[in-house]
Design a protein around this motif. Structure first.
Motif, short mmCIF file in Angstrom:
data_model
loop_
_atom_site.label_atom_id
_atom_site.label_comp_id
_atom_site.label_asym_id
_atom_site.label_seq_id
_atom_site.Cartn_x
_atom_site.Cartn_y
_atom_site.Cartn_z
N UNK A 1 0.84 -1.20 0.00
CA UNK A 1 0.00 0.00 0.00
C UNK A 1 0.88 1.25 0.00
N UNK A 2 1.91 1.24 0.83
CA UNK A 2 2.82 2.40 0.87
C UNK A 2 3.51 2.60 -0.47
N UNK A 3 3.94 1.52 -1.10
CA UNK A 3 4.58 1.64 -2.42
C UNK A 3 3.62 2.20 -3.46
N UNK A 4 2.39 1.69 -3.44
CA UNK A 4 1.39 2.19 -4.38
C UNK A 4 1.09 3.67 -4.14
N UNK A 5 1.03 4.06 -2.89
CA UNK A 5 0.78 5.48 -2.59
C UNK A 5 1.95 6.33 -3.06
N UNK A 6 3.16 5.81 -2.88
CA UNK A 6 4.35 6.55 -3.33
C UNK A 6 4.34 6.65 -4.87
N UNK A 7 4.02 5.56 -5.55
CA UNK A 7 3.96 5.60 -7.02
C UNK A 7 2.88 6.58 -7.48
N UNK B 1 1.77 9.24 -5.91
CA UNK B 1 2.25 10.62 -5.67
C UNK B 1 3.29 11.04 -6.71
N UNK B 2 4.18 10.10 -7.05
CA UNK B 2 5.25 10.43 -7.99
C UNK B 2 4.76 10.52 -9.43
N UNK B 3 3.69 9.83 -9.75
CA UNK B 3 3.21 9.87 -11.13
C UNK B 3 2.20 11.00 -11.34
N UNK B 4 1.67 11.53 -10.26
CA UNK B 4 0.64 12.56 -10.40
C UNK B 4 1.13 13.90 -10.23
#
Length: 70
Positions: free
Chosen positions: A59-65, A67-70
């Motif tokens: 979940x943390x990785x997906x949230x980081x991805x 944030x970084x892609x948006x």
């Protein structure tokens, strides 16, 4: 008459000893089974904790991805 009463009493005592031995064996088996179940429970709780940590990491990785892609 007393001999007959003594025989009956002896039979009852022998029956009680047999029942006692059966109950003792059952109790021992139940204690062993309980120990096995407790060990299995501890193992499952540990596996559950590992799975929970992995899900949180994903979940943390997906949230980081996100944030970084948006």
């Amino acid at each position: 008459m007393q001999d007959l009463q003594l025989q009956h009493l002896q039979q009852k005592i022998e029956k009680l000893l047999q029942v006692h031995e059966q109950l003792r064996a059952q109790n021992q088996a139940m204690r062993a089974a309980e120990a096995d179940w407790q060990a299995e429970r501890a193992k499952l709780m540990q596996q559950n904790e590992i799975a929970r940590r992995k899900v949180n990491e994903m979940i943390n990785r997906l949230q980081t991805l996100e944030r970084n892609s948006g």
